[in-house]
Design an enzyme around this catalytic site. Sequence first.
Site, PDB file in Angstrom:
ATOM      1  N   ASP A  56       5.985   4.917   4.731  1.00 39.16           N
ATOM      2  CA  ASP A  56       6.988   3.990   5.259  1.00 39.16           C
ATOM      3  C   ASP A  56       6.935   2.625   4.555  1.00 39.16           C
ATOM      4  O   ASP A  56       7.612   1.689   4.962  1.00 39.16           O
ATOM      5  CB  ASP A  56       6.832   3.818   6.784  1.00 39.16           C
ATOM      6  CG  ASP A  56       5.442   3.364   7.190  1.00 39.16           C
ATOM      7  OD1 ASP A  56       4.475   3.710   6.502  1.00 39.16           O
ATOM      8  OD2 ASP A  56       5.328   2.643   8.209  1.00 39.16           O
ATOM      9  N   HIS A  57       6.145   2.541   3.500  1.00 42.46           N
ATOM     10  CA  HIS A  57       6.074   1.309   2.698  1.00 42.46           C
ATOM     11  C   HIS A  57       6.588   1.535   1.269  1.00 42.46           C
ATOM     12  O   HIS A  57       7.155   0.641   0.670  1.00 42.46           O
ATOM     13  CB  HIS A  57       4.631   0.776   2.673  1.00 42.46           C
ATOM     14  CG  HIS A  57       4.175   0.317   4.032  1.00 42.46           C
ATOM     15  ND1 HIS A  57       4.073  -1.009   4.369  1.00 42.46           N
ATOM     16  CD2 HIS A  57       3.856   1.014   5.146  1.00 42.46           C
ATOM     17  CE1 HIS A  57       3.678  -1.107   5.645  1.00 42.46           C
ATOM     18  NE2 HIS A  57       3.541   0.102   6.132  1.00 42.46           N
ATOM     19  N   HIS A 113       1.344   3.979   2.018  1.00 40.39           N
ATOM     20  CA  HIS A 113       1.880   4.776   3.131  1.00 40.39           C
ATOM     21  C   HIS A 113       3.386   4.976   2.955  1.00 40.39           C
ATOM     22  O   HIS A 113       4.087   4.119   2.425  1.00 40.39           O
ATOM     23  CB  HIS A 113       1.554   4.107   4.479  1.00 40.39           C
ATOM     24  CG  HIS A 113       0.153   4.405   4.938  1.00 40.39           C
ATOM     25  ND1 HIS A 113      -0.572   3.570   5.747  1.00 40.39           N
ATOM     26  CD2 HIS A 113      -0.658   5.465   4.674  1.00 40.39           C
ATOM     27  CE1 HIS A 113      -1.776   4.110   5.979  1.00 40.39           C
ATOM     28  NE2 HIS A 113      -1.851   5.245   5.334  1.00 40.39           N
ATOM     29  N   HIS A 153      -7.499  -1.205   6.132  1.00 39.58           N
ATOM     30  CA  HIS A 153      -6.465  -0.246   6.559  1.00 39.58           C
ATOM     31  C   HIS A 153      -6.445   0.911   5.564  1.00 39.58           C
ATOM     32  O   HIS A 153      -6.495   2.077   5.947  1.00 39.58           O
ATOM     33  CB  HIS A 153      -5.118  -0.963   6.607  1.00 39.58           C
ATOM     34  CG  HIS A 153      -3.952  -0.081   6.947  1.00 39.58           C
ATOM     35  ND1 HIS A 153      -3.821   0.552   8.167  1.00 39.58           N
ATOM     36  CD2 HIS A 153      -2.853   0.268   6.217  1.00 39.58           C
ATOM     37  CE1 HIS A 153      -2.696   1.255   8.169  1.00 39.58           C
ATOM     38  NE2 HIS A 153      -2.094   1.099   7.002  1.00 39.58           N
ATOM     39  N   HIS A 194       5.404  -4.238  10.861  1.00 35.93           N
ATOM     40  CA  HIS A 194       5.831  -3.490  12.054  1.00 35.93           C
ATOM     41  C   HIS A 194       6.006  -4.386  13.276  1.00 35.93           C
ATOM     42  O   HIS A 194       5.335  -5.399  13.412  1.00 35.93           O
ATOM     43  CB  HIS A 194       4.798  -2.406  12.412  1.00 35.93           C
ATOM     44  CG  HIS A 194       4.706  -1.304  11.412  1.00 35.93           C
ATOM     45  ND1 HIS A 194       5.553  -0.217  11.432  1.00 35.93           N
ATOM     46  CD2 HIS A 194       3.872  -1.120  10.361  1.00 35.93           C
ATOM     47  CE1 HIS A 194       5.238   0.588  10.427  1.00 35.93           C
ATOM     48  NE2 HIS A 194       4.222   0.067   9.758  1.00 35.93           N
ATOM     49  N   ASP A 239       0.176  -3.757   6.449  1.00 37.51           N
ATOM     50  CA  ASP A 239      -0.428  -3.291   7.695  1.00 37.51           C
ATOM     51  C   ASP A 239      -1.840  -3.841   7.886  1.00 37.51           C
ATOM     52  O   ASP A 239      -2.632  -3.288   8.653  1.00 37.51           O
ATOM     53  CB  ASP A 239      -0.485  -1.752   7.724  1.00 37.51           C
ATOM     54  CG  ASP A 239       0.888  -1.125   7.870  1.00 37.51           C
ATOM     55  OD1 ASP A 239       1.869  -1.850   8.126  1.00 37.51           O
ATOM     56  OD2 ASP A 239       0.988   0.112   7.717  1.00 37.51           O
ATOM     57  N   HIS A 279       0.853  -1.200   0.000  1.00 43.68           N
ATOM     58  CA  HIS A 279       0.000   0.000   0.000  1.00 43.68           C
ATOM     59  C   HIS A 279       0.878   1.235   0.000  1.00 43.68           C
ATOM     60  O   HIS A 279       2.100   1.133   0.033  1.00 43.68           O
ATOM     61  CB  HIS A 279      -0.997  -0.022   1.159  1.00 43.68           C
ATOM     62  CG  HIS A 279      -0.389   0.067   2.535  1.00 43.68           C
ATOM     63  ND1 HIS A 279       0.421  -0.899   3.064  1.00 43.68           N
ATOM     64  CD2 HIS A 279      -0.502   1.035   3.506  1.00 43.68           C
ATOM     65  CE1 HIS A 279       0.778  -0.549   4.302  1.00 43.68           C
ATOM     66  NE2 HIS A 279       0.247   0.621   4.577  1.00 43.68           N
TER      67      HIS A 279
HETATM   68 ZN   LIG Z   1      -0.062   1.619   6.504  1.00 40.32          ZN
END
Ligand SMILES: [Zn+2]
Length: 276
Positions: A62-63, A60, A119, A174, A136, A58
């Site tokens: 940090d991905h 985000h 999410h 995470h 996530d 996805h």
């Molecule tokens: Zn995420």
Amino acid sequence: MSGMFDVHQLPAWRDNFIWLIVCRETGQGAVVDGPEAGPLLSYCDAHGIKLTTVLNTHTHHDHIGVNKDLAKRGLLEGLTVYGPALDVERVPGLNRPVSEGDSVEFGALKGHVWLTEGHLDGHISYLLDDALFCGDALFAGGCGYLFDGPPAKQHATLARFATLPPETAVFCAHEYTQDNLRFAWAVEPDNTELAARIGDVWKQRALGRATVPTTIGLELATNPFIRTDSGSIQLATSTVGAHPAEIFAATRRLKDAKAYRALSDEEAGIVALLER
Ligand SMILES: [Zn+2]
């Protein structure tokens, strides 16, 4: 994993995991998400791994940060980048948009794509044999925030994960396990498997070790978000006898209220568990 590939864990930032899947037959590597490329590139260099593929779950930051970082270094071009078909504009380098039912291939490996929303709209997960890379969508002991939701969608995602064989390894993005289990204990303090898991996780974290990957079987036994049939969880969330999707929604709301974080380990009854 399954004899065909290895999965390497590269910690990044405070609590992110970069997962590097390496095909044993060809030595080719695929990275699943990540906030940055530095640790990945050093690891590939040190171990003679040829990075050919990126698998994004996805959008985000940090991905897909790893995509941006690879692009900045001039290394993204030439890689095969799989990612959510819904987000072609937002995933740097995405040249293989995929969604529900599609396949991914690298080296001699083949995986499958599930659309796992809740999410975030468009969130996908990758299944390679007995390994699930779920971004996530599902965490060890928890699940991701419902940024797009609605709760029923996330509930359906988790219910589908629950149908996987219990030995399936879960590679989430995470290290949130301790916080997740603190909440789990607040809503299901009569779960003996959860008590045992807390003892184990607190020990691992005290030694600075990761508690991921987990397995579907362990999540079925201890993760409150897929345990909607638990009487204790229904009591704690005032949803006795409600539809599973409603029980899930109430559980998510209760965790989001964060009241469990106000308690110390002692007050939460966790210290007593560790002393057992
Ligand atoms: Zn995420």
